[in-house]
Design an enzyme around this catalytic site. Structure first.
Site, PDB file in Angstrom:
ATOM      1  N   SER A 240       0.858  -1.196   0.000  1.00 35.42           N
ATOM      2  CA  SER A 240       0.000   0.000   0.000  1.00 35.42           C
ATOM      3  C   SER A 240       0.887   1.237   0.000  1.00 35.42           C
ATOM      4  O   SER A 240       2.015   1.205   0.534  1.00 35.42           O
ATOM      5  CB  SER A 240      -0.857   0.017   1.264  1.00 35.42           C
ATOM      6  OG  SER A 240      -1.486   1.277   1.413  1.00 35.42           O
TER       7      SER A 240
ATOM      8  N   TYR B 123      -1.621  -0.984  10.459  1.00 37.22           N
ATOM      9  CA  TYR B 123      -1.770  -1.441   9.064  1.00 37.22           C
ATOM     10  C   TYR B 123      -0.625  -0.902   8.211  1.00 37.22           C
ATOM     11  O   TYR B 123      -0.026  -1.632   7.421  1.00 37.22           O
ATOM     12  CB  TYR B 123      -3.121  -0.954   8.545  1.00 37.22           C
ATOM     13  CG  TYR B 123      -3.337  -1.068   7.047  1.00 37.22           C
ATOM     14  CD1 TYR B 123      -3.771  -2.271   6.488  1.00 37.22           C
ATOM     15  CD2 TYR B 123      -3.138   0.022   6.199  1.00 37.22           C
ATOM     16  CE1 TYR B 123      -3.993  -2.374   5.116  1.00 37.22           C
ATOM     17  CE2 TYR B 123      -3.359  -0.078   4.835  1.00 37.22           C
ATOM     18  CZ  TYR B 123      -3.789  -1.276   4.303  1.00 37.22           C
ATOM     19  OH  TYR B 123      -4.007  -1.381   2.939  1.00 37.22           O
TER      20      TYR B 123
HETATM   21  P1  NAP Z   1     -11.923  -5.198  -0.601  1.00 35.39           P
HETATM   22  O1  NAP Z   1     -12.519  -4.513  -1.769  1.00 35.39           O
HETATM   23  O2  NAP Z   1     -12.526  -4.994   0.734  1.00 35.39           O
HETATM   24  O3  NAP Z   1     -11.849  -6.768  -0.937  1.00 35.39           O
HETATM   25  C1  NAP Z   1     -11.425  -7.631   0.009  1.00 35.39           C
HETATM   26  C2  NAP Z   1     -11.393  -9.060  -0.540  1.00 35.39           C
HETATM   27  O4  NAP Z   1     -10.619  -9.816   0.356  1.00 35.39           O
HETATM   28  C3  NAP Z   1     -12.756  -9.717  -0.615  1.00 35.39           C
HETATM   29  O5  NAP Z   1     -12.759 -10.575  -1.751  1.00 35.39           O
HETATM   30  C4  NAP Z   1     -12.801 -10.550   0.681  1.00 35.39           C
HETATM   31  O6  NAP Z   1     -13.712 -11.612   0.487  1.00 35.39           O
HETATM   32  C5  NAP Z   1     -11.343 -10.968   0.784  1.00 35.39           C
HETATM   33  N1  NAP Z   1     -10.791 -11.250   2.097  1.00 35.39           N
HETATM   34  C6  NAP Z   1     -10.848 -10.499   3.222  1.00 35.39           C
HETATM   35  N2  NAP Z   1     -10.156 -11.085   4.212  1.00 35.39           N
HETATM   36  C7  NAP Z   1      -9.633 -12.226   3.715  1.00 35.39           C
HETATM   37  C8  NAP Z   1      -8.826 -13.282   4.250  1.00 35.39           C
HETATM   38  N3  NAP Z   1      -8.419 -13.277   5.535  1.00 35.39           N
HETATM   39  N4  NAP Z   1      -8.466 -14.316   3.450  1.00 35.39           N
HETATM   40  C9  NAP Z   1      -8.875 -14.331   2.170  1.00 35.39           C
HETATM   41  N5  NAP Z   1      -9.650 -13.395   1.601  1.00 35.39           N
HETATM   42  C10 NAP Z   1     -10.023 -12.349   2.376  1.00 35.39           C
HETATM   43  O7  NAP Z   1     -10.362  -4.785  -0.411  1.00 35.39           O
HETATM   44  P2  NAP Z   1      -9.368  -4.071  -1.428  1.00 35.39           P
HETATM   45  O8  NAP Z   1      -9.473  -2.617  -1.263  1.00 35.39           O
HETATM   46  O9  NAP Z   1      -9.523  -4.664  -2.763  1.00 35.39           O
HETATM   47  O10 NAP Z   1      -7.961  -4.500  -0.802  1.00 35.39           O
HETATM   48  C11 NAP Z   1      -7.170  -5.534  -1.370  1.00 35.39           C
HETATM   49  C12 NAP Z   1      -5.723  -5.293  -1.034  1.00 35.39           C
HETATM   50  O11 NAP Z   1      -5.323  -4.016  -1.522  1.00 35.39           O
HETATM   51  C13 NAP Z   1      -5.380  -5.316   0.448  1.00 35.39           C
HETATM   52  O12 NAP Z   1      -4.116  -5.914   0.626  1.00 35.39           O
HETATM   53  C14 NAP Z   1      -5.282  -3.840   0.803  1.00 35.39           C
HETATM   54  O13 NAP Z   1      -4.433  -3.610   1.893  1.00 35.39           O
HETATM   55  C15 NAP Z   1      -4.669  -3.330  -0.484  1.00 35.39           C
HETATM   56  N6  NAP Z   1      -4.842  -1.887  -0.666  1.00 35.39           N
HETATM   57  C16 NAP Z   1      -6.070  -1.347  -0.848  1.00 35.39           C
HETATM   58  C17 NAP Z   1      -6.183   0.029  -1.030  1.00 35.39           C
HETATM   59  C18 NAP Z   1      -7.500   0.712  -1.264  1.00 35.39           C
HETATM   60  O14 NAP Z   1      -7.528   1.959  -1.228  1.00 35.39           O
HETATM   61  N7  NAP Z   1      -8.577  -0.016  -1.510  1.00 35.39           N
HETATM   62  C19 NAP Z   1      -5.037   0.833  -0.998  1.00 35.39           C
HETATM   63  C20 NAP Z   1      -3.805   0.245  -0.805  1.00 35.39           C
HETATM   64  C21 NAP Z   1      -3.710  -1.130  -0.639  1.00 35.39           C
HETATM   65  P3  NAP Z   1     -14.335 -12.487   1.723  1.00 35.39           P
HETATM   66  O15 NAP Z   1     -15.081 -11.506   2.586  1.00 35.39           O
HETATM   67  O16 NAP Z   1     -15.209 -13.509   1.065  1.00 35.39           O
HETATM   68  O17 NAP Z   1     -13.165 -13.094   2.401  1.00 35.39           O
END
Ligand code: NAP
Length: 276
Positions: free
Chosen positions: A166, A180
């Site tokens: 991130s 985090y």
């Molecule tokens: P998201 O839209 O909330 O999606 C989360 C996904 O992860 C869902 O498919 C969820 O499905 C699954 N999940 C949650 N906990 C899990 C676990 N313990 N094991 C396996 N699957 C799990 O999140 P996102 O924003 O795409 O984030 C994805 C990644 O990008 C993360 O590493 C986050 O730190 C990183 N990131 C995001 C942002 C941002 O602004 N969105 C910025 C920087 C980095 P289930 O509920 O079915 O498990």
């Protein structure tokens, strides 16, 4: 400041344009993407498949896996899915066994799962339990997924690992994301060290550090007009990112176009500070 409507219907965040992707850089490759039934993981899985890969998607909830598999298969993509909570050893074992059984091997691992249960400054309300949970999912599970994937990756002709960190890893301006952020900084180190260790096996390890991308996970950072305006004021391009803008970078890193890149982190944040 005017802003576009914030609609949390998940699929509105994704383009539905398989036909607009002209590259087939990943033809014949097999990928595992964790946490891929929504958000960034879903976009990465979709883009890898659009470029020709066979992709095993996964997340904790069976209903989410089923829905995402159906959606991606309906676009004609080569997708299978399974339940995998990344912190559960049995689930990880099953993930790789199913991938081998369905697709015959593994070329690309994308470690994408993360949690941030109580976003707060590091030393405010956080407890040892919160620290352990964040580090277990975000850091230890990534290490374990890499370990578990090695027997398959070592049999691949062009193996590659992508870790999703991130822009918060760089701590500024995201210090309110607390523990985090520290866990995401640790992933930059994991990338560097594992890239060095695995280079002799031909395995490239790279990392993507997204800025604020419009998903459920980041909703707190943009759900109100005020928080949205604060967020974009720190971004040179003055807009939030979209999940597909991470999918495209993952496809590049997994492809032979990135054949001489390892141990690197690409910040995809529309221009935010990115120095430790
Ligand atoms: P998201 O839209 O909330 O999606 C989360 C996904 O992860 C869902 O498919 C969820 O499905 C699954 N999940 C949650 N906990 C899990 C676990 N313990 N094991 C396996 N699957 C799990 O999140 P996102 O924003 O795409 O984030 C994805 C990644 O990008 C993360 O590493 C986050 O730190 C990183 N990131 C995001 C942002 C941002 O602004 N969105 C910025 C920087 C980095 P289930 O509920 O079915 O498990």
């Amino acid at each position: 400041m005017l802003r576009t409507a914030i609609n949390l219907s998940v699929r509105t965040f994704h383009t539905n344009a398989s036909s607009s992707i002209k590259c087939n850089r990943l033809e014949g490759k097999v990928a595992v993407v964790t946490a891929s039934t929504d958000g960034i993981g879903f976009s990465i899985a979709k883009r890898l498949a659009q470029e020709g890969a066979k992709v095993m998607i996964s997340s904790r909830k069976e209903s989410n896996v089923k829905k995402a598999v159906e959606e991606l298969q309906s676009e004609g993509l080569q997708i299978e899915g399974t339940v995998c909570h990344v912190a559960k050893a049995e689930d990880r074992k099953n993930l790789f066994e199913k991938t081998k059984a369905n697709f015959g091997g593994l070329d690309i691992l994308v470690s994408n799962a993360a949690v941030n249960p109580t976003p707060d400054f590091v030393l405010v309300q956080n407890t040892e339990e919160v620290w352990d949970k964040i580090f277990d999912i975000n850091v230890k599970s990534t290490f374990l997924l890499i370990k578990d994937s090695l027997p398959l990756l070592k049999c691949s002709k062009s193996p590659s690992i992508i870790i999703i960190s991130s822009a918060a890893a760089y701590s500024n301006p995201y210090s309110s994301l607390g523990i985090y952020s520290i866990s995401k900084t640790a992933l930059l180190g994991l990338t560097k060290i594992t890239a060095r260790d695995l280079a002799s096996d031909g395995i490239r390890v790279n990392c993507i550090a997204p800025g604020i991308i419009k998903t459920r996970f980041s909703k707190l950072l943009y759900k109100s007009e005020e928080s949205h305006d604060v967020a974009v004021s720190q971004i040179s391009m003055r807009r939030l990112g979209m999940p597909d803008e991470i999918g495209s970078v993952a496809a590049f890193l997994a492809s032979s176009d990135a054949s001489y890149i390892t141990g690197e982190t690409i910040v995809v944040s529309g221009g935010t500070e990115s120095r430790l």
